[in-house]
Design an enzyme around this catalytic site. Structure first.
Site, short mmCIF file in Angstrom:
data_model
loop_
_atom_site.label_atom_id
_atom_site.label_comp_id
_atom_site.label_asym_id
_atom_site.label_seq_id
_atom_site.Cartn_x
_atom_site.Cartn_y
_atom_site.Cartn_z
N LYS A 81 0.86 -1.20 0.00
CA LYS A 81 0.00 0.00 0.00
C LYS A 81 0.89 1.24 0.00
O LYS A 81 1.90 1.28 0.71
CB LYS A 81 -0.89 -0.05 1.24
CG LYS A 81 -1.93 1.07 1.32
CD LYS A 81 -2.81 0.90 2.55
CE LYS A 81 -3.88 1.96 2.67
NZ LYS A 81 -4.73 1.79 3.86
N SER A 156 -9.61 1.97 2.97
CA SER A 156 -8.75 2.67 2.06
C SER A 156 -7.75 1.78 1.31
O SER A 156 -7.18 2.21 0.31
CB SER A 156 -7.98 3.75 2.81
OG SER A 156 -7.15 3.16 3.80
N SER A 180 -9.71 -0.32 7.22
CA SER A 180 -9.17 -0.21 5.87
C SER A 180 -8.52 -1.45 5.28
O SER A 180 -8.24 -1.48 4.09
CB SER A 180 -8.17 0.94 5.80
OG SER A 180 -8.87 2.14 5.61
N1 GLN Z 1 -13.00 4.23 6.56
C1 GLN Z 1 -12.35 4.67 7.76
C2 GLN Z 1 -11.99 6.13 7.64
O1 GLN Z 1 -12.32 6.71 6.68
C3 GLN Z 1 -11.14 3.82 8.04
C4 GLN Z 1 -9.94 4.19 7.26
C5 GLN Z 1 -8.73 3.36 7.62
O2 GLN Z 1 -8.85 2.32 8.27
N2 GLN Z 1 -7.58 3.84 7.21
O3 GLN Z 1 -11.39 6.71 8.49
#
Ligand code: GLN
Length: 483
Positions: A81, A156, A180
């Protein structure tokens, strides 16, 4: 379809390579070919390191069988990532503010990958700074769900999930602050794990919300996921929150006591997903495991607490992007205007929204009402789990309330996007290990089940997941469902 090398799982590729039955070069070429065929449409990658991967493979092809066997991931392609820093590839966090940025060092997990013989194929797309649930907040382009090209892969870590699901790589690293790794794994029909907070070093992970962030593995098979987990986990003196090597070695005894929290099966859960989960629970019962109805009463406050704590920490972490020290700079007449113009042009709308929310939550006069209250709620949520784990070994929930949504469908509706994180944020708030497994299909799209365990029970969780694999649908690739 005849079986090509890109369809193999990671451990099998490694074994074939050690046995001298395939060359690392062939493994890499097959995966690059697959990537070149699929990624122009899916767009999982922000950077493909084809030449570096070929060079690594050529070196490994000269290794003796013993040298190959010594390194648990030799011959295995892996994607990273793009919020995990790499010295030889750009690291952008999918933000304009870091466009073309090269870090002067590797994250600890990246060094560990190389030491383990992994062949790094490239860097994957994400929501800018990992803020989002769809990969649509990438400053560069969205990634598509390999199972339905008009849908999001989740986020994400959407690029990592899509790359693994589509067969471009058998393994990938993601990061999970509020879901994410697990949510895109569920949306793309693969396996993803968020380890116990502190099990995997965060050194070199671009910070979003430091008390919640954790790097974790993504794969199509549990055995592969475990192999990657074992490579990246462990103490690191460079991360002050990294835990000493005290994994809970208690063997898992059967039958397992499985807690099903009623708060995770209520309003908002798609009835088709519920149906898939009910079937999973009946299978577990049929296997002789004990299913218990439990309550995690503070669940309903989790989203509110998460969306105060995560932006608060983000607003502080992102203050370092000032146009002076890193990446993008907009030259201006004086320093303050330079900061303003750089941040205004460098950050996208979702990142700005988080900085505003977080700065407000931490501001004097509001701190007690927002940030402090959210921290108290966090403690209550952790206690709910502490209580639950007195009577059960695992907690089982859906990973997401809905299947992958359409691209663009939620772009103007941040609140609906935030509410979709309801089942995943609690593991981060409580620091627990959690895994999402592909458990079935609803509306023709993958459904994930989430298994949670007590802190440091990462190995028990992996052991359970491995035992469960027989109950899961067999691994398939997206084309097999087309036509
Ligand atoms: N969807 C969550 C957010 O927008 C989690 C994002 C993540 O785990 N990086 O913060």
């Amino acid at each position: 379809m005849a079986k090509s090398l890109w369809m193999e799982d990671a451990v099998t590729l490694h074994e074939l390579f050690v046995a001298g039955e395939v060359r690392a070069t062939d493994i890499v070429e097959h995966h690059l070919e697959r990537l070149n065929a699929r990624d122009p449409v899916i767009r999982a990658f922000l950077h493909v390191a084809a030449e570096q991967a070929r060079a690594q493979a050529a070196v490994q092809d000269r290794w003796s069988p013993a040298e190959r066997a010594e390194r648990p991931l030799s011959g295995v392609p892996v994607a990273i990532k793009d919020n995990i820093v790499t010295e030889t590839m750009p690291t952008t966090a999918a933000s304009r503010i870091l466009q073309n940025f090269y870090a002067p060092y590797n994250a600890t997990v990246v060094d560990k990958l190389y030491e383990a013989g992994a062949i790094v194929i490239g860097k994957t797309n994400l929501d800018e700074f990992a803020m989002g649930s769809s990969t649509e907040h990438s400053a560069f382009y969205p990634t598509r769900n390999p199972w339905a090209l008009d849908r999001v892969p989740g986020g994400s870590s959407g690029g990592s999930a899509a790359a693994v699901a589509a067969g471009m790589v058998p393994l990938a690293l993601g990061s999970d602050t509020g879901g994410s790794i697990r949510q895109p794994s569920a949306y793309c029909g693969i396996i993803g794990m968020k380890p116990t907070y502190g099990r995997v070093s965060r050194y070199g992970l671009i910070a979003f919300a430091s008390s919640l962030d954790q790097i974790g593995p993504m794969a199509r098979r549990v055995r592969d996921l475990r192999a990657l987990y074992d490579v990246i986990a462990g103490p690191d003196p460079r991360d002050a929150t990294s835990l000493p090597d005290t994994t809970d070695a208690t063997p898992l005894s059967r039958p397992w006591r499985i807690g099903v929290p009623r708060e995770y099966f209520g309003e908002g859960l798609d009835p088709e997903i519920r149906h898939v989960l009910d079937r999973h629970l009946s299978q577990l019962r049929a296997e002789g495991h004990e299913i218990r109805d439990i309550s995690l009463p503070h669940t309903r406050f989790a989203i509110a607490a998460y969306y105060l704590i995560a932006p608060a920490e983000a607003s502080s972490n992102l203050s370092r992007y000032d146009g002076i020290r890193y990446g993008f700079r907009r030259e201006s007449r004086d320093l303050v205007t330079l900061y303003e113009a750089t941040r205004d042009e460098g950050f996208g709308p979702e990142v700005k929204r988080r900085i505003l929310l977080g700065t407000h939550a931490l501001s004097s006069g509001y701190y007690d009402a927002y940030y402090l209250t959210a921290q108290k709620v966090r403690t209550l949520i952790r206690r709910d789990f502490d209580d639950a784990f007195h009577t059960v070994d695992f907690v089982v929930t859906p990973t997401t309330p809905e299947v992958a949504f359409r691209l663009g469908e939620r772009s103007d509706d941040p609140l609906t996007m935030y509410l979709g994180d309801i089942y995943t944020v609690t593991a981060n708030l409580a620091g627990l290990p959690a895994i999402s497994l592909p458990v079935g299909w609803a509306h023709g799209l993958p459904v994930g089940v989430q298994w949670l365990a007590k802190p440091l029970a990462d190995h028990q969780l992996l052991e359970a997941a491995e035992a469960l694999e027989g109950l899961l649908p067999p691994v398939r690739f997206p084309e097999e469902v087309e036509g």
